[in-house]
Design an enzyme around this catalytic site. Structure first.
Site, short mmCIF file in Angstrom:
data_model
loop_
_atom_site.label_atom_id
_atom_site.label_comp_id
_atom_site.label_asym_id
_atom_site.label_seq_id
_atom_site.Cartn_x
_atom_site.Cartn_y
_atom_site.Cartn_z
N LYS A 111 6.51 18.62 40.11
CA LYS A 111 6.92 19.69 39.18
C LYS A 111 8.28 19.42 38.56
O LYS A 111 8.52 19.78 37.41
CB LYS A 111 6.93 21.05 39.89
CG LYS A 111 5.54 21.60 40.11
CD LYS A 111 5.61 23.09 40.36
CE LYS A 111 4.23 23.66 40.64
NZ LYS A 111 4.27 25.08 41.01
N LYS A 194 -5.54 16.70 39.05
CA LYS A 194 -5.96 18.02 39.50
C LYS A 194 -6.14 18.98 38.32
O LYS A 194 -5.34 18.93 37.39
CB LYS A 194 -4.86 18.53 40.45
CG LYS A 194 -5.16 19.73 41.25
CD LYS A 194 -3.96 20.06 42.14
CE LYS A 194 -2.79 20.56 41.32
NZ LYS A 194 -1.68 21.10 42.12
N LYS A 197 -3.05 24.87 35.90
CA LYS A 197 -2.71 25.90 34.90
C LYS A 197 -1.83 25.34 33.81
O LYS A 197 -1.81 25.86 32.69
CB LYS A 197 -1.94 27.03 35.58
CG LYS A 197 -2.72 27.86 36.58
CD LYS A 197 -1.76 28.78 37.34
CE LYS A 197 -2.45 29.48 38.49
NZ LYS A 197 -1.53 29.93 39.53
P1 TYM Z 1 -1.20 28.30 42.96
O1 TYM Z 1 -0.90 29.58 42.25
O2 TYM Z 1 -0.82 27.02 42.33
O3 TYM Z 1 -2.75 28.23 43.25
C1 TYM Z 1 -3.44 29.29 43.88
C2 TYM Z 1 -4.48 28.74 44.83
O4 TYM Z 1 -5.41 27.91 44.10
C3 TYM Z 1 -5.51 26.65 44.74
N1 TYM Z 1 -5.74 25.63 43.70
C4 TYM Z 1 -6.75 24.77 43.69
N2 TYM Z 1 -7.79 24.60 44.53
C5 TYM Z 1 -8.68 23.63 44.23
N3 TYM Z 1 -8.58 22.83 43.12
C6 TYM Z 1 -7.55 22.98 42.25
N4 TYM Z 1 -7.48 22.21 41.16
C7 TYM Z 1 -6.57 23.98 42.52
N5 TYM Z 1 -5.45 24.39 41.88
C8 TYM Z 1 -4.95 25.39 42.62
C9 TYM Z 1 -4.19 26.45 45.45
O5 TYM Z 1 -4.31 25.52 46.50
C10 TYM Z 1 -3.88 27.85 45.92
O6 TYM Z 1 -4.54 28.11 47.15
N6 TYM Z 1 2.32 27.95 46.47
C11 TYM Z 1 1.04 28.57 46.16
C12 TYM Z 1 1.09 30.07 46.19
C13 TYM Z 1 1.64 30.67 47.42
C14 TYM Z 1 1.01 30.76 48.69
C15 TYM Z 1 1.91 31.44 49.53
C16 TYM Z 1 -0.22 30.33 49.16
C17 TYM Z 1 2.86 31.27 47.55
N7 TYM Z 1 3.00 31.74 48.81
C18 TYM Z 1 1.62 31.70 50.87
C19 TYM Z 1 -0.52 30.59 50.51
C20 TYM Z 1 0.39 31.26 51.33
C21 TYM Z 1 0.64 28.13 44.77
O7 TYM Z 1 1.43 27.70 43.97
O8 TYM Z 1 -0.65 28.36 44.45
#
Ligand code: TYM
Length: 332
Positions: A111, A194, A197
């Site tokens: 990032k 991957k 967003k």
């Molecule tokens: P974020 O917002 O990037 O993504 C949310 C969830 O979607 C999953 N994900 C994917 N799974 C499969 N293939 C993909 N291409 C893909 N892109 C995203 C992510 O693994 C995630 O589960 N840091 C985290 C948010 C967070 C969090 C937490 C998660 C903040 N605090 C505490 C668990 C526990 C994040 O940026 O997710």
């Protein structure tokens, strides 16, 4: 007690990867766990967010949770900034986590990119806040996509070091739950990247709010190779785009890759893509429509978030107070 915590960032463009890797699993875990699902707006602002869009995206993620089938009455849906324990516990964890640990985080490197000097300090300590999210609820299990695995390992390291340093058994060592056929959904334009967003190409991802035409167009344009579909899963290894599309089909149809290949082995991509389009429209269409319906009533979404925050706070605040006592903060 088994308690789930997980979060999704309100950074726009919720996509098929978020759904198959995370949100759909959130729904399935509701029967066996007490679940807390959070729209992580504090995490979102580690990179620039337009305030108006942040508010809209926060409601959008909450709407996606509910449209996918999470029951906000039996479980908790809220946005992170409404519960002060997250930021307060994160500060304590900033003082527990070591720089060396954070330096190993691959997501920060991705990032921050080349211009690391210009990344926010928040982006660097992002995983400490994530550990605070989970541990403020003493959550035992965390469902996520594959890309969050390293952050969850860090959360375990933080819990362990805190317990060790203060000689307590206070924070649990949380287990990641990474399951299903689509734990890492790849870009439709490039099977080595991957689905994300922030990808500038709209054709790289299927958004949860895409209508049937958009879904059809994106799948039709999805990158493939010139060969017909193989007979075995092992043959998918050298064919990332085929593997990705088969994995998406498997996840959406609740089957294994092998079962999907049994149906499409030897088929040309055109036929498979048509079947995948029909499936994706059937599964995602109703979710997208329900999201639109919910987002048309922002006051109701806000009410649900407020109620969720109140209940989340009732769990997190006592945990924070105990952590503060353990650290030695005086509360005269
Ligand atoms: P974020 O917002 O990037 O993504 C949310 C969830 O979607 C999953 N994900 C994917 N799974 C499969 N293939 C993909 N291409 C893909 N892109 C995203 C992510 O693994 C995630 O589960 N840091 C985290 C948010 C967070 C969090 C937490 C998660 C903040 N605090 C505490 C668990 C526990 C994040 O940026 O997710």
């Amino acid at each position: 007690m088994k308690r789930i915590f997980s979060g999704v960032q309100p950074t726009g463009n919720l996509h098929l990867g978020n759904y198959l890797g995370a949100i759909r699993n959130f729904v399935r875990l509701q029967e066996d766990y007490e679940c807390i699902y959070c729209v992580v707006d504090l995490h979102a602002i580690t990179v620039w967010q337009d305030p108006k869009e942040l508010r809209a995206s926060t409601r959008e993620v909450a709407a996606a949770f509910m449209a996918a089938g999470i029951d906000a009455r039996r479980h908790i849906i809220f946005n992170q900034s409404q519960v002060p324990a997250h930021a307060e516990l994160a500060w304590i964890f900033n003082c527990v986590a070591r720089l060396g640990w954070l330096n190993r985080m691959t997501q920060f490197k991705e990032k921050a990119g080349k211009d690391r000097e210009n990344a926010s300090a928040g982006l660097y300590v992002y995983p400490n806040l994530m550990a605070a999210d989970i541990l403020a609820y003493h959550a035992t299990h965390v469902p996520v996509g594959e890309d969050q695995k390293q952050h969850l390992e860090l959360a375990r390291d933080i819990a362990q070091k805190f317990n060790h340093d203060f000689g307590v058994e206070f924070f649990p060592l949380t287990e990641p739950l990474i399951f299903g056929e689509a734990t890492r959904v790849m870009s439709l334009r490039d099977g080595s990247k991957k689905m994300s967003k922030s990808d500038p190409s709209e054709f790289s991802r299927i958004n949860l709010t895409d209508d049937a035409d958009a879904i059809a167009q994106k799948i039709r344009r999805a990158k493939t190779d010139p060969h017909p579909l193989p007979h075995t899963v092992a043959e998918l290894e050298a064919r990332p785009e085929a593997d990705n599309l088969i994995g998406i089909h498997a996840a959406l149809s609740d089957r294994t890759r092998a079962a999907v290949l049994a149906e499409f082995a030897g088929a040309p991509f055109a036929r498979f893509k048509q079947a995948l389009t029909d499936l994706a429209v059937a599964k995602l269409g109703p979710i997208g429509q329900e999201m639109q319906r919910l987002m048309a009533d922002p006051a109701e979404v806000d009410r649900i978030l407020r109620d969720g925050a109140r209940r989340a706070n009732a769990i997190a605040e006592p945990v924070l107070r105990q952590a503060q006592d353990i650290v030695g903060f005086l509360r005269p």
